[in-house]
Design a protein around this motif. Sequence first.
Motif, PDB file in Angstrom:
ATOM      1  N   TRP A 111      41.482  43.736  44.181  1.00 49.64           N
ATOM      2  CA  TRP A 111      40.903  43.614  42.844  1.00 49.64           C
ATOM      3  C   TRP A 111      39.453  43.175  43.032  1.00 49.64           C
ATOM      4  CZ3 TRP A 111      43.150  45.429  38.606  1.00 49.64           C
ATOM      5  CH2 TRP A 111      44.535  45.566  38.576  1.00 49.64           C
ATOM      6  N   ILE A 112      38.576  43.927  42.432  1.00 52.07           N
ATOM      7  CA  ILE A 112      37.141  43.669  42.509  1.00 52.07           C
ATOM      8  C   ILE A 112      36.609  43.565  41.090  1.00 52.07           C
ATOM      9  CG2 ILE A 112      34.922  44.628  43.241  1.00 52.07           C
ATOM     10  CD1 ILE A 112      37.960  45.912  44.987  1.00 52.07           C
ATOM     11  N   ARG A 113      35.713  42.639  40.838  1.00 56.62           N
ATOM     12  CA  ARG A 113      35.173  42.500  39.484  1.00 56.62           C
ATOM     13  C   ARG A 113      33.659  42.607  39.493  1.00 56.62           C
ATOM     14  NH1 ARG A 113      36.724  36.130  38.253  1.00 56.62           N
ATOM     15  NH2 ARG A 113      35.237  35.168  39.717  1.00 56.62           N
ATOM     16  N   GLN A 114      33.154  43.016  38.335  1.00 53.35           N
ATOM     17  CA  GLN A 114      31.712  43.120  38.158  1.00 53.35           C
ATOM     18  C   GLN A 114      31.334  42.534  36.814  1.00 53.35           C
ATOM     19  OE1 GLN A 114      30.005  47.076  38.497  1.00 53.35           O
ATOM     20  NE2 GLN A 114      28.030  46.201  39.084  1.00 53.35           N
ATOM     21  N   ALA A 115      30.609  41.448  36.855  1.00 57.07           N
ATOM     22  CA  ALA A 115      30.115  40.804  35.649  1.00 57.07           C
ATOM     23  C   ALA A 115      28.775  41.425  35.273  1.00 57.07           C
ATOM     24  CB  ALA A 115      29.968  39.306  35.885  1.00 57.07           C
ATOM     25  N   PRO A 116      28.372  41.309  34.004  1.00 51.72           N
ATOM     26  CA  PRO A 116      27.094  41.889  33.581  1.00 51.72           C
ATOM     27  C   PRO A 116      25.931  41.368  34.420  1.00 51.72           C
ATOM     28  CG  PRO A 116      28.374  41.238  31.682  1.00 51.72           C
ATOM     29  CD  PRO A 116      29.114  40.721  32.880  1.00 51.72           C
ATOM     30  N   GLY A 117      25.143  42.293  34.937  1.00 54.12           N
ATOM     31  CA  GLY A 117      23.972  41.924  35.722  1.00 54.12           C
ATOM     32  C   GLY A 117      24.259  41.487  37.142  1.00 54.12           C
ATOM     33  N   LYS A 118      25.513  41.588  37.565  1.00 49.79           N
ATOM     34  CA  LYS A 118      25.871  41.146  38.915  1.00 49.79           C
ATOM     35  C   LYS A 118      26.480  42.297  39.698  1.00 49.79           C
ATOM     36  CE  LYS A 118      26.577  36.294  37.781  1.00 49.79           C
ATOM     37  NZ  LYS A 118      27.498  35.117  37.907  1.00 49.79           N
ATOM     38  N   GLU A 119      26.520  42.140  41.019  1.00 47.54           N
ATOM     39  CA  GLU A 119      27.141  43.140  41.873  1.00 47.54           C
ATOM     40  C   GLU A 119      28.662  42.988  41.857  1.00 47.54           C
ATOM     41  OE1 GLU A 119      23.547  43.635  45.182  1.00 47.54           O
ATOM     42  OE2 GLU A 119      25.497  42.837  45.763  1.00 47.54           O
ATOM     43  N   ARG A 120      29.324  44.062  42.268  1.00 51.32           N
ATOM     44  CA  ARG A 120      30.773  43.993  42.401  1.00 51.32           C
ATOM     45  C   ARG A 120      31.145  43.004  43.491  1.00 51.32           C
ATOM     46  NH1 ARG A 120      33.066  50.223  41.747  1.00 51.32           N
ATOM     47  NH2 ARG A 120      32.140  50.596  39.704  1.00 51.32           N
ATOM     48  N   ALA A 121      32.214  42.243  43.268  1.00 46.64           N
ATOM     49  CA  ALA A 121      32.630  41.225  44.226  1.00 46.64           C
ATOM     50  C   ALA A 121      34.147  41.204  44.316  1.00 46.64           C
ATOM     51  CB  ALA A 121      32.110  39.851  43.807  1.00 46.64           C
ATOM     52  N   ILE A 122      34.628  41.007  45.531  1.00 49.33           N
ATOM     53  CA  ILE A 122      36.067  40.915  45.757  1.00 49.33           C
ATOM     54  C   ILE A 122      36.622  39.678  45.042  1.00 49.33           C
ATOM     55  CG2 ILE A 122      37.842  40.486  47.498  1.00 49.33           C
ATOM     56  CD1 ILE A 122      36.920  43.229  47.769  1.00 49.33           C
ATOM     57  N   VAL A 123      37.719  39.863  44.313  1.00 52.74           N
ATOM     58  CA  VAL A 123      38.450  38.747  43.715  1.00 52.74           C
ATOM     59  C   VAL A 123      39.629  38.377  44.615  1.00 52.74           C
ATOM     60  CG1 VAL A 123      39.823  38.002  41.739  1.00 52.74           C
ATOM     61  CG2 VAL A 123      37.804  39.456  41.397  1.00 52.74           C
ATOM     62  N   ALA A 124      40.394  39.390  44.994  1.00 52.50           N
ATOM     63  CA  ALA A 124      41.578  39.177  45.830  1.00 52.50           C
ATOM     64  C   ALA A 124      41.946  40.488  46.499  1.00 52.50           C
ATOM     65  CB  ALA A 124      42.752  38.670  44.985  1.00 52.50           C
ATOM     66  N   LEU A 125      42.634  40.361  47.638  1.00 55.84           N
ATOM     67  CA  LEU A 125      43.133  41.558  48.291  1.00 55.84           C
ATOM     68  C   LEU A 125      44.492  41.267  48.909  1.00 55.84           C
ATOM     69  CD1 LEU A 125      42.913  41.581  51.685  1.00 55.84           C
ATOM     70  CD2 LEU A 125      40.495  41.508  51.118  1.00 55.84           C
TER      71      LEU A 125
END
Length: 124
Positions: free
Chosen positions: A36-50
């Motif tokens: 699961w990867i998330r992307q907040a407004p104005g930020k890069e995609r980042a790993i949440v969990a794998l």
Amino acid sequence: QVQLVESGGGLVQAGGSLRLSCVLSGRPFSNFHMGWIRQAPGKERAIVALIGRSGGNTYYTDSVKGRFTISRDNAKNTLYLQMDSLKPEDTAVYYCAADSGYTLPYRASDYDYWGQGTQVTVSS
């Protein structure tokens, strides 16, 4: 062709819970490490969990440890993310992603296939 379809996003108040699901089709689900990867407004995609292929290996980014739980059901071709004690800073588009590589995929760029994303909004 591999397809990933997420569901379960929405609007929730701080402290609430959501459960995201992701169904993979087109190839055997157990062939893939999943994330699961998330992307907040104005930020890069980042790993949440794998989670590894068999479900025995998991990883969480520090900010969600103790609050989020990743799991998978290989018989149902489905990946889950249980999100509890949600905070406004968890607001983002959440993507399900699959990786067919040998090692665990700790970077967003490691993933081969992506879902369309589902919006999670946490109000204060």
